[in-house]
Scaffold this motif. Structure first.
Motif, PDB file in Angstrom:
ATOM      1  N   GLY A   1       0.804  -1.211   0.000  1.00 42.72           N
ATOM      2  CA  GLY A   1       0.000   0.000   0.000  1.00 42.72           C
ATOM      3  C   GLY A   1       0.845   1.272   0.000  1.00 42.72           C
ATOM      4  N   PRO A   2       0.207   2.421  -0.296  1.00 45.18           N
ATOM      5  CA  PRO A   2       0.951   3.690  -0.410  1.00 45.18           C
ATOM      6  C   PRO A   2       1.709   4.086   0.852  1.00 45.18           C
ATOM      7  CG  PRO A   2      -1.251   3.905  -1.342  1.00 45.18           C
ATOM      8  CD  PRO A   2      -1.221   2.580  -0.646  1.00 45.18           C
ATOM      9  N   LEU A   3       1.089   3.871   2.022  1.00 43.83           N
ATOM     10  CA  LEU A   3       1.780   4.261   3.249  1.00 43.83           C
ATOM     11  C   LEU A   3       2.973   3.346   3.510  1.00 43.83           C
ATOM     12  CD1 LEU A   3       1.967   6.116   5.664  1.00 43.83           C
ATOM     13  CD2 LEU A   3       0.340   4.625   6.876  1.00 43.83           C
ATOM     14  N   GLY A   4       2.803   2.047   3.265  1.00 45.55           N
ATOM     15  CA  GLY A   4       3.923   1.125   3.438  1.00 45.55           C
ATOM     16  C   GLY A   4       5.078   1.480   2.514  1.00 45.55           C
ATOM     17  N   ALA A   5       4.760   1.838   1.271  1.00 49.59           N
ATOM     18  CA  ALA A   5       5.803   2.235   0.328  1.00 49.59           C
ATOM     19  C   ALA A   5       6.505   3.512   0.801  1.00 49.59           C
ATOM     20  CB  ALA A   5       5.203   2.442  -1.061  1.00 49.59           C
ATOM     21  N   ALA A   6       5.745   4.431   1.365  1.00 49.26           N
ATOM     22  CA  ALA A   6       6.343   5.674   1.863  1.00 49.26           C
ATOM     23  C   ALA A   6       7.273   5.408   3.044  1.00 49.26           C
ATOM     24  CB  ALA A   6       5.237   6.653   2.273  1.00 49.26           C
ATOM     25  N   VAL A   7       6.918   4.450   3.882  1.00 46.71           N
ATOM     26  CA  VAL A   7       7.787   4.082   5.001  1.00 46.71           C
ATOM     27  C   VAL A   7       9.130   3.567   4.473  1.00 46.71           C
ATOM     28  CG1 VAL A   7       8.102   2.439   6.890  1.00 46.71           C
ATOM     29  CG2 VAL A   7       5.922   3.622   6.636  1.00 46.71           C
ATOM     30  N   LEU A   8       9.088   2.701   3.457  1.00 46.60           N
ATOM     31  CA  LEU A   8      10.337   2.196   2.876  1.00 46.60           C
ATOM     32  C   LEU A   8      11.175   3.330   2.294  1.00 46.60           C
ATOM     33  CD1 LEU A   8       9.285  -1.090   1.036  1.00 46.60           C
ATOM     34  CD2 LEU A   8      10.251  -0.822   3.320  1.00 46.60           C
ATOM     35  N   ARG A   9      10.533   4.269   1.619  1.00 49.79           N
ATOM     36  CA  ARG A   9      11.285   5.391   1.053  1.00 49.79           C
ATOM     37  C   ARG A   9      11.921   6.237   2.159  1.00 49.79           C
ATOM     38  NH1 ARG A   9       6.852   5.357  -2.528  1.00 49.79           N
ATOM     39  NH2 ARG A   9       5.799   7.019  -1.361  1.00 49.79           N
ATOM     40  N   ALA A  10      11.229   6.387   3.270  1.00 53.54           N
ATOM     41  CA  ALA A  10      11.786   7.169   4.379  1.00 53.54           C
ATOM     42  C   ALA A  10      13.026   6.492   4.954  1.00 53.54           C
ATOM     43  CB  ALA A  10      10.725   7.358   5.468  1.00 53.54           C
ATOM     44  N   VAL A  11      12.981   5.175   5.085  1.00 57.37           N
ATOM     45  CA  VAL A  11      14.155   4.437   5.559  1.00 57.37           C
ATOM     46  C   VAL A  11      15.304   4.587   4.559  1.00 57.37           C
ATOM     47  CG1 VAL A  11      15.073   2.152   6.111  1.00 57.37           C
ATOM     48  CG2 VAL A  11      12.771   2.781   6.871  1.00 57.37           C
ATOM     49  N   LYS A  12      14.979   4.425   3.281  1.00 63.10           N
ATOM     50  CA  LYS A  12      15.993   4.556   2.236  1.00 63.10           C
ATOM     51  C   LYS A  12      16.643   5.939   2.283  1.00 63.10           C
ATOM     52  CE  LYS A  12      17.761   3.444  -1.966  1.00 63.10           C
ATOM     53  NZ  LYS A  12      18.775   2.384  -2.165  1.00 63.10           N
ATOM     54  N   ASP A  13      15.851   6.972   2.440  1.00 64.15           N
ATOM     55  CA  ASP A  13      16.377   8.333   2.480  1.00 64.15           C
ATOM     56  C   ASP A  13      17.304   8.549   3.673  1.00 64.15           C
ATOM     57  OD1 ASP A  13      14.991   8.963   0.201  1.00 64.15           O
ATOM     58  OD2 ASP A  13      13.346   9.973   1.237  1.00 64.15           O
ATOM     59  N   ARG A  14      17.051   7.849   4.777  1.00 65.06           N
ATOM     60  CA  ARG A  14      17.890   8.043   5.977  1.00 65.06           C
ATOM     61  C   ARG A  14      19.210   7.291   5.894  1.00 65.06           C
ATOM     62  NH1 ARG A  14      21.077   9.262   8.555  1.00 65.06           N
ATOM     63  NH2 ARG A  14      21.271   9.711  10.794  1.00 65.06           N
TER      64      ARG A  14
END
Length: 533
Positions: free
Chosen positions: A501-514
């Motif tokens: 889902g969109p929120l789960g994908a956003a969580v992964l992107r946030a981890v990637k960005d950090r």
């Protein structure tokens, strides 16, 4: 590893002529018009890295551990899916890395990642090179290096009190087993890629071995790990279990090099079994066999190996890959469905579990076939990828995909994927051969592993991509996960995004960005892009 196929070239063998004739008559298979391009005939583009970049990398890992020659780059191009092999056999090398870097320690990996982040050079971790989902072909990069971890190949320590071992990521699975066996232990992890895959790859892709019913998946075995990121190290796993917040080990496991490079794992080990016994059972239908496996998975006794081939796979003989095409091994339409069980442990434990399982299987309608079918499967358990190469050589197309679901969804998932593959690949008066087996079982569900054989046709890669998209849509629509053990890579990323889902994908992107703000770690793999990208 054979650059244009699987494994040891000395073990590759041509298909027997009767099998070639059967493929021609049943599937319309015809020899390829042109032979594969030889290694000496392959060309790659000039490296896109500046000489100063190569010199800086060599300053970290040593002059002999940065390679930009053509053969090294070709041997690190893509993975081992059938489309990967067809492209490289045709001379298509556009995904070749610009250099291969071989670090020798955790600190060297950290230094390489920091340098590459500063210079915006993408990094693709490389273990055994066995990915079948596009995990080694980054997207949208100007230049990238393959970070080959083969020098990090030690068994660091064994804690016999806790029954754990610390292993480095470049250690190949057979070598790990041999080192553990010297001390009387085993991991019990034997996926089909066992002969060539690495410990780091097992962790990064959440691998699941053929004896998972007895030993668990690889991510179940990992109790601690270290990883290097461009932003620094991660050292996770102070105890086997903890209530101290979310388990960050699970964030790294299955991350496919997108969040960091795994530099060691602490894994559970088990005493090497004193007895191993395999056997076969016949069931009249796939449904009845699946019901029997579910009873064992939920109520026991559970073997270490438990798998069930459907009617098509049993008839053709892929349950026994070594016998395919052998004299007298013609397909048997009345073969039913073959279940293979493997028991490991002390002789007393094995005998008790075999007797208990036999009682359950007989009650479920199973017919015992003795040790023969199980022992044949065990003997040829790593042969199927070699068979795939032989099929490609004669003009056939062969590929696999897998999924998993809860038991209540398994029947419709099985039918939906079979239908999608058959309908998409049918044409020109022939139909593909679509086979399946239950490869891993749990109390609440099971994994389905599909094998497809067809004629290659004019554009086999495009034809398969259409079929794979249809099968992936069918998996999503029938309640399955897009991957049980092959991973996400680039091939499954869009369906993975829909699954979480969109929120789960956003969580992964946030981890990637950090952990990877420069976006150099395996770009395009696993992490779904933001909607505007």
């Amino acid at each position: 590893m054979l650059w244009s196929g699987w494994g040891d070239p000395a073990r590759a063998a041509p298909l027997p002529e009767p099998m070639v004739g059967l493929l021609r008559d049943l599937l319309g298979v015809r020899p390829a018009e042109a032979p594969p391009v030889g290694l000496a005939g392959l060309k790659v583009a000039a490296p896109r890295l500046a000489g100063a970049d190569l010199t800086a990398l060599a300053g970290i890992v040593g002059d002999g551990n940065v390679r930009a020659d053509t053969e090294s780059r070709i041997r690190h191009t893509r993975g081992k899916s059938t489309p990967d092999l067809l492209r490289i056999r045709a001379g298509e090398t556009s995904d070749a890395p610009d250099a291969v870097v071989l670090p020798g320690s955790h600190d060297e990996v950290l230094a390489v990642l920091r340098l590459c982040a500063a210079k915006r050079i993408a990094v693709v971790p490389f273990g055994g090179g066995t990915s079948v989902v596009g995990g080694l072909a980054p997207r949208g990069v100007d230049a990238f290096v393959a970070l080959d971890l083969r020098r990090m190949d030690r068994l660091v320590e064994i804690d016999e009190v806790s029954r754990t071992a610390v292993l480095q990521p470049g250690l190949r699975a057979p070598a790990a087993e041999a080192l553990l066996a010297e001390r009387g232990y085993t991991l019990g992890h034997f996926p089909q890629s066992f002969e060539w895959a690495s410990i780091g790859g097992f962790a990064a892709a959440r691998s699941s071995g053929q004896a998972s019913a007895g030993y668990g998946r690889f991510d179940d075995m990992v109790v601690g790990l270290t990883a290097a990121t461009p932003e620094g190290p991660l050292d996770l796993g102070r105890a086997p279990k903890s209530a101290a917040g979310p388990d960050l080990r699970q964030l790294v496991l299955g991350s496919e090099g997108a969040f960091g490079v795994i530099t060691s794992v602490r894994v559970r080990i088990q005493p090497a079994p004193a007895a191993r016994e395999y056997e076969g059972w016949r069931f009249a239908s796939f449904d009845r066999g699946a019901a029997a496996l579910r009873r064992l998975a939920q109520d026991g006794p559970l073997p270490a190996v438990l798998r069930l081939s459907d009617e098509a796979e049993t008839m053709i003989g892929l349950a026994d890959p070594a016998a395919l095409g052998a004299p007298g091994a013609a397909p048997r339409p009345d073969a039913g469905c073959l279940a293979v069980l493997g028991f490991e442990g002390t002789p007393e434990n094995v005998a008790a579990r075999r007797a208990g399982a036999a009682e359950v299987l007989r009650e479920a309608g199973g017919e015992p076939l003795g040790a023969g079918p199980g022992e044949k499967w065990e003997h040829g358990r790593f042969n199927a990828p070699y068979l795939r190469d032989s099929l490609l050589d004669v003009g056939a197309f062969a590929e696999t995909l897998e999924t998993a679901a809860f038991w209540s969804d398994v029947p419709r998932l099985y039918e939906a994927v079979r239908r999608a593959l058959t309908e998409t690949l049918s044409g020109a008066g022939t139909s593909p051969l679509v086979m399946c087996h239950i490869s891993h079982v749990y109390p609440s569900g099971a994994s389905l592993y599909f094998t497809v054989v067809s004629a290659q046709g004019e554009d086999p890669v495009e034809h398969w991509e259409q079929a794979k998209r249809a099968a992936s849509d069918a998996i999503a629509g029938a309640g399955g996960t897009i991957s049980h053990h092959h991973g996400v890579g680039t091939d499954h990323r869009d369906w993975y995004a829909a699954e979480i889902g969109p929120l789960g994908a956003a969580v992964l992107r946030a981890v990637k960005d950090r952990v990877d703000p420069a976006g150099i770690l395996n770009p395009g793999v696993l992490v779904p892009p933001a909607p505007e990208e």
